[in-house]
Design a protein around this motif. Structure first.
Motif, short mmCIF file in Angstrom:
data_model
loop_
_atom_site.label_atom_id
_atom_site.label_comp_id
_atom_site.label_asym_id
_atom_site.label_seq_id
_atom_site.Cartn_x
_atom_site.Cartn_y
_atom_site.Cartn_z
N UNK A 206 -4.13 -13.14 3.12
CA UNK A 206 -4.21 -13.07 1.69
C UNK A 206 -3.08 -11.52 1.80
N UNK A 207 -2.32 -12.21 1.38
CA UNK A 207 -1.27 -11.00 0.82
C UNK A 207 -0.79 -10.28 -0.13
N UNK A 208 -1.87 -8.80 -0.67
CA UNK A 208 -1.48 -8.66 -2.00
C UNK A 208 -0.79 -7.30 -2.21
N UNK A 209 -0.22 -6.76 -3.37
CA UNK A 209 0.53 -5.53 -3.62
C UNK A 209 -0.82 -5.10 -3.74
N UNK A 210 -0.80 -3.64 -3.06
CA UNK A 210 -1.80 -1.76 -3.35
C UNK A 210 -1.56 -1.59 -4.55
N UNK A 211 -2.29 -1.97 -5.65
CA UNK A 211 -2.05 -1.58 -7.11
C UNK A 211 -2.73 0.01 -7.07
N UNK A 212 -3.82 -0.32 -6.39
CA UNK A 212 -4.39 0.94 -6.02
C UNK A 212 -3.61 2.42 -5.59
N UNK A 213 -2.82 1.86 -4.66
CA UNK A 213 -2.05 2.64 -4.04
C UNK A 213 -0.64 2.81 -4.78
N UNK A 214 -0.06 1.89 -5.63
CA UNK A 214 0.38 2.51 -6.73
C UNK A 214 -0.10 3.87 -7.43
#
Lengths: 341, 341
Positions: A170-178
């Motif tokens: 699974x590939x997801x955007x890193x919202x926490x990193x954002x």
DNA sequence: CCGAACTGCGAAACCGGTTTCGCACCGCAA
DNA sequence: TTGCGGTGCGAAACCGGTTTCGCAGTTCGG
């Protein structure tokens, strides 16, 4: 794109076959094949001779015959859920471009993953086409996508979608990193009274971005200026929340906005109240809604780009990769500097 | 996308072949093929028997073998120029989705059409893959794309790109129609003093939209309120031009904006000056920059959608169409109502 | 000097469909 | 009864590569 023609041969009525190469080079079909494909058990001279002939005749092996013989279609299936939407679109574009660079065709079916009947049909069609791999593109990770991995012998990767099977790739955007990235940028700019205006508390992305902000504030020894203000993703909400925030008399020197709509609403209120941006207040959003700016002077907001197109590229490349690691892969967001910070 | 599995068979280790069907139905390979493909010279009973067997065994013909035998790849090449850009993206997405619905794979090469070397390589790769057709996606019709039609035996269609060869099949947005549509909407809303703020005079799209506005005003017996104000596509320009317009003391009750950035800038000035929208002033933009709005309350602008995604769909369908008409095909824009008119 | 191992190459099978063409059989008219 | 055209079906060619496997020739060690 100025007017211009390319010097290039017309498509000949009968294209050059491997047998032609073999005949001219004075070898058999099998030898010619080995010579061109780098097989062993062949002398250097023979290989060179065959290659020279192939080069001279501009030989291009028939991809259809090759696919048939090898049983590989050089086609990747893509199963999307509302591909036309704002966020899934860039993922799809990234995937399709990446696949093209890898000489792979894309077979895209846009279905409502909620409707098993449609998905079943798509899966059948993809199986019949003998796809070499499958990419499932969702609409973020707010909801789980039903895993379809077990229907295919070929590798399956999920992009911008959280599969309900934990061994899927699974590939997801890193919202926490954002959240961390935006906050760190503000902190490094010397801001100490940072507020947060964002979308609905129900959204997973909202909570992750909040958590990232909190983490980064703690690391800097700061506390958030006031409570997080939850609302919608809209310009209007951004403007309203900002007005309330200012009316409450809170001392703030920066706002981290959950998305760019909110951020632009905040900017408008700042302008109306005579607050100087970024001198008095810095504003950072998320999504890079203003997109790739070609003309100067269009961008108004510093923002965090979730790199959705790159996410699509990475996921697409993953499908074809020999080493695939199960689990979630977070794609690092980037900071896009604008005049608001 | 709630968690859910689909009831569906595992991929069998060896898929059903046509010869299996033939054997079980007690006919030859050729008869089985004719029965399934609707060939003639076959009795109704035999056809039914074969089909029944195929149905029962869930026979799915190997697409690779079929492609090989027929010489058709069921793959359409797509040559794009900066597919990731704001405007080409939707065209590409539309094309890819449409092709998927037609069971066609897409092979996308994103090249700088200015660099003949790159284009040449792409053309060679597309030829080798035996594509059934080609779609060229440009970046609007500001510049001419070099025609590549003559390199292919297969049909070639140009989407969002003006080919330099007049017999090519070209799909373009109807910019003049967009100007007419916006203006007519304002006129029908009772507006009589309509001004125009738009982008650079160098842009073909700008001139076409202007012309559409002029046409529609004349048809209504009106004249434009003041001269057209040419500038950039930016929010800032919209705000500045609007301020100047108001400062000049011009009487206006509507603004047609060349795009939505400008329109949003205009809205901001209206808000700052206490002008009520749409009561005092109506504003219409172009591009549908605010996109597909799922949440309520996000959209602020009435706009003209150039229907780029539909353009991509139409052009893609055209490639596969048996009847293709050379020349320019304009895609009708649509009006998207918002709270600004 | 002989046998084993290795090298270079080619005949032929194979991938799984589509399509051509000829044969057997039928009904019908002369 | 014979001749003829039409119907239903199957054997075999074909699409253009890849791959297996065997044969001949060479090298090398014992």
């Amino acid at each position: 794109m100025p007017s211009r023609r390319y010097a290039f041969g017309m498509p000949s009525n009968r294209s050059v076959r491997l047998s032609d190469i073999a005949a001219i080079a004075g070898v058999s079909l099998s030898t010619a094949s080995k010579a061109l494909n780098g097989g062993d058990r062949i002398s250097a001279e023979t290989r060179a001779r065959v290659r020279e002939v192939a080069e001279r005749l501009d030989f291009q092996p028939n991809a259809l015959a090759r696919s048939f013989a090898l049983g590989r279609s050089r086609t990747i299936g893509i199963l999307t859920y509302r591909a036309a939407s704002t966020f899934a679109g860039p993922v799809l574009i990234g995937a399709v471009l990446q696949l093209g660079e890898l000489q792979q065709a894309s077979l895209v079916f846009d279905e409502d993953l909620l409707v098993p009947r449609q998905v079943t049909d798509s899966i059948r069609a993809l199986q019949a086409r003998r796809i070499d791999g499958l990419l499932v593109v969702g609409d973020g990770h707010e909801r789980l996508s039903p895993s379809v991995t077990h229907h295919f012998g070929a590798p399956v990767t999920y992009a911008f979608a959280a599969s309900d099977h934990h061994e899927d790739v699974v590939y997801l955007p890193d919202n926490e990193g954002a959240g961390r990235l935006a906050t760190r940028h503000l902190v490094e700019g010397g801001r100490t009274r940072i507020a947060h205006i964002t979308g609905s508390r129900d959204s997973i992305a909202v909570r992750l971005r909040e958590r990232g902000m909190r983490t980064e504030l703690e690391a800097a020894g700061l506390t958030q200026a006031g409570e997080t203000r939850h609302g919608s993703w809209s310009h209007d909400w951004g403007a309203r929340a900002m007005s309330e925030l200012l009316d409450s008399g809170a001392e703030i020197d920066a706002i981290f906005c959950g998305n760019d709509h909110i951020g632009l609403g905040v900017l408008e209120v700042c302008a109306a109240r005579g607050l100087r941006v970024p001198a008095d207040i810095a504003v950072v959003g998320v999504d890079n809604w203003e997109g790739i700016v070609l003309d100067q002077g269009i961008r108004r907001l510093t923002t965090v780009d979730l790199e959705l197109q790159r996410l699509g590229r990475l996921a697409a490349a993953d499908v074809l990769s020999p080493e695939r690691a199960p689990g979630e892969h977070l794609v690092a967001p980037t900071l896009v500097l604008g005049p608001s910070s």
